[in-house]
Enzyme design. Structure first.
Site, short mmCIF file in Angstrom:
data_model
loop_
_atom_site.label_atom_id
_atom_site.label_comp_id
_atom_site.label_asym_id
_atom_site.label_seq_id
_atom_site.Cartn_x
_atom_site.Cartn_y
_atom_site.Cartn_z
N GLU B 202 7.83 -30.46 -25.72
CA GLU B 202 9.10 -29.88 -26.18
C GLU B 202 9.60 -30.52 -27.47
O GLU B 202 10.81 -30.54 -27.72
CB GLU B 202 10.17 -30.00 -25.08
CG GLU B 202 9.80 -29.27 -23.81
CD GLU B 202 10.82 -29.48 -22.70
OE1 GLU B 202 11.85 -30.14 -22.94
OE2 GLU B 202 10.58 -28.98 -21.59
N GLN B 203 8.71 -31.09 -28.23
CA GLN B 203 9.14 -31.75 -29.46
C GLN B 203 7.93 -31.92 -30.37
O GLN B 203 6.83 -32.19 -29.89
CB GLN B 203 9.77 -33.12 -29.16
CG GLN B 203 10.30 -33.86 -30.36
CD GLN B 203 11.45 -33.14 -31.02
OE1 GLN B 203 11.27 -32.05 -31.55
NE2 GLN B 203 12.63 -33.72 -31.02
#
Lengths: 262, 235
Positions: B202-203
């Site tokens: 998620e990053q």
């Protein structure tokens, strides 16, 4: 004389909290080794973590039963030294002429000092890296070799906020280490942040030339009918003379039990 | 044809790279993910003999012939995979580690991974906040046909998002991160189950780390797909 190959060191390990050991690494691996699991020494889990060793010795409850994790002191409250531990073992390794031996750690969390027969080596930071030390000249040619490893927790173990949360206060993100250890929506905080010798320890015996990190890759042509295997290796000549080497690669497949096609 | 012997001289104390002449195979048994076929594995053994000494070192590894391709589908935003030219519907499970105290036994890996295969999964995704999994994990994924999506050690919550918002610049020591990444790649790269490296969960990693990972993990020009449609790319 030992055969070439790998010997895994996964038995006979002892551990003790660093603050409870009054001798240093040189003394531990020369004149004053621990001889049995008497306080402060205990049987250690290697590979494993400090918390795993404490659970094995019933000094803390199993954190994954009920709410037992709440009764284990967190590294943020205890300080890093509480989970800084010595690990100790012995091994035999009698080399013949022109044999060489490496001591290998496949992963340590987070940094360590290694002492072997009174010689010190610093293992730098990082949870996901291998360490390999040439110990040929340090080994005792006859008898036991004494190995002690002082393992330090992550530099930034962080603090778990009262409300918990994803990755606690996020401090662990400053290190190159697993981040779940500060707790997540699916996991309680790991009190020692997984400090320990958490993967395989071994010694590898070779002759003058050592194979390092082979790389295999394949290419495909003509609808997978024509296929090539590409192989690259690193070779280290540990001797003091030019090594004339014969390199051999062989690919086999087991047709049935104990019957191979080469 | 699957046996090759070469001679090489190595200077005292030297560290060299050596590439064998390529070995030719005609229609080898391919490695397939769970549910698409068998997980054929060949044993590759490399030995080095030194004149005047004898066998100096040996190394062996299971190797599976397979080609894995993937791309982001512009219509759905999802990642589509092909294995050996065949589209595969991914049935995946998220994976962190098998034990929070890192007692990572072969027996437990075998049981856990076989359980995932028995559930009819064909991929396990190693989450960025967990471990770069161990060779024993990959060994059983090779055996049971579980593709592995392996993430490096970046998460949204600790590396730029979260509450309060965390530091987006990743770990303090970027060189250490890359050193660990490169070493991990060398540790795991020969496993046929290894399907995809991902920067994090998620990053996106900090720009310099992301750029270095992309650069280091791109295909060697020798393997990049050419205009000849028969020439194949590899992971």
């Amino acid at each position: 004389m030992v055969e070439i190959g790998k010997i895994v060191l996964d038995t006979g390990w002892l551990a003790a909290r660093s603050t409870e050991v009054e001798v240093n690494g040189v003394e531990l691996t020369t004149t004053r080794p621990p001889t049995q699991p008497e306080s402060p020494w205990m049987e250690a889990v290697v590979p494993g973590t400090v918390l795993g060793t404490l659970v094995k010795n019933k000094l803390v409850p199993d954190p994954f039963y009920g709410l037992e994790n709440e009764s284990i002191i967190d590294i943020a409250d205890s300080g890093r030294e509480h989970y800084t531990f010595w690990f100790f073992t012995t091994f035999d390794c009698k080399l013949s002429n022109n044999q060489h031996v490496d001591l290998n750690f496949r992963a340590i969390n987070y940094s360590a000092e290694v002492y072997l027969n009174g010689h010190k080596e610093v293992l730098p930071k990082g949870m996901f890296r291998r360490h390999s030390i040439d110990i040929t000249d340090i080994l005792h040619p006859d008898g036991q070799n004494l190995l002690a490893v002082l393992v330090y927790p992550p530099d930034h173990p962080g603090r778990i906020p009262p409300q918990g949360g994803q990755g606690g206060d996020h401090e662990i993100g400053k290190d190159v280490a697993a981040q779940y250890v500060e707790g997540w929506d699916w996991m309680t905080p790991i009190r020692d942040r997984n400090t320990g010798i958490w993967d395989e320890v071994s010694i590898t015996v070779t002759g003058p030339v050592k194979i390092v990190d082979p790389h295999l890759a394949s290419t495909f042509f003509d609808g997978y009918k024509r296929v090539y295997l590409h192989s690259t290796i690193e070779l280290v000549n540990k001797s003091a003379w030019v090594a004339e080497c014969s390199l051999n690669i062989q690919v086999s497949t087991e047709l049935e039990e104990n019957t191979f096609l080469i | 044809e699957h046996l090759e012997t070469q001679h090489v001289s190595i200077s005292p104390g030297a560290n060299i790279h050596y590439t064998f002449p390529q070995l030719y195979f005609y229609k080898p048994n391919l490695w397939w993910p769970n549910g698409m076929g068998k997980q054929h594995l060949y044993n590759v053994e490399i030995t080095v003999d030194v004149q005047g000494y004898g066998e100096s070192d040996t190394w062996s590894h299971h190797f599976g012939f397979r080609k894995i391709e993937s791309h982001i589908d512009s219509a759905t935003g999802g990642r589509l995979f092909k294995v050996n030219g065949q589209p595969i519907f991914i049935r995946g499970g998220n994976w962190i580690l098998s034990d929070g105290l890192l007692r990572l036994s072969k027996e437990r890996y075998k049981t856990d991974i076989r359980f995932h295969a028995d559930m009819n999964f064909n991929m396990m995704r190693c989450w960025g906040g967990g471990l770069a999994e161990r060779p024993e994990f990959y060994h059983y994924c090779d055996l049971y046909g579980l593709l592995v999506w392996q993430e490096f050690w970046i998460t949204g919550d600790c590396d730029g998002r979260g509450d309060p918002v965390s530091n987006p610049n990743g770990p303090l020591d970027h060189d250490l991160f890359l050193l660990c990444a490169r070493d991990t790649i060398k540790l795991l790269r020969n496993h046929p189950s290894l399907a995809l490296w991902v920067g994090g969960n998620e990053q996106v990693p900090p720009p310099d780390i992301n750029a270095a990972l992309k650069n280091d993990l791109q295909l060697h020009p020798y393997f990049v797909k050419s205009n000849d449609s028969d020439t194949s790319a590899i992971t």
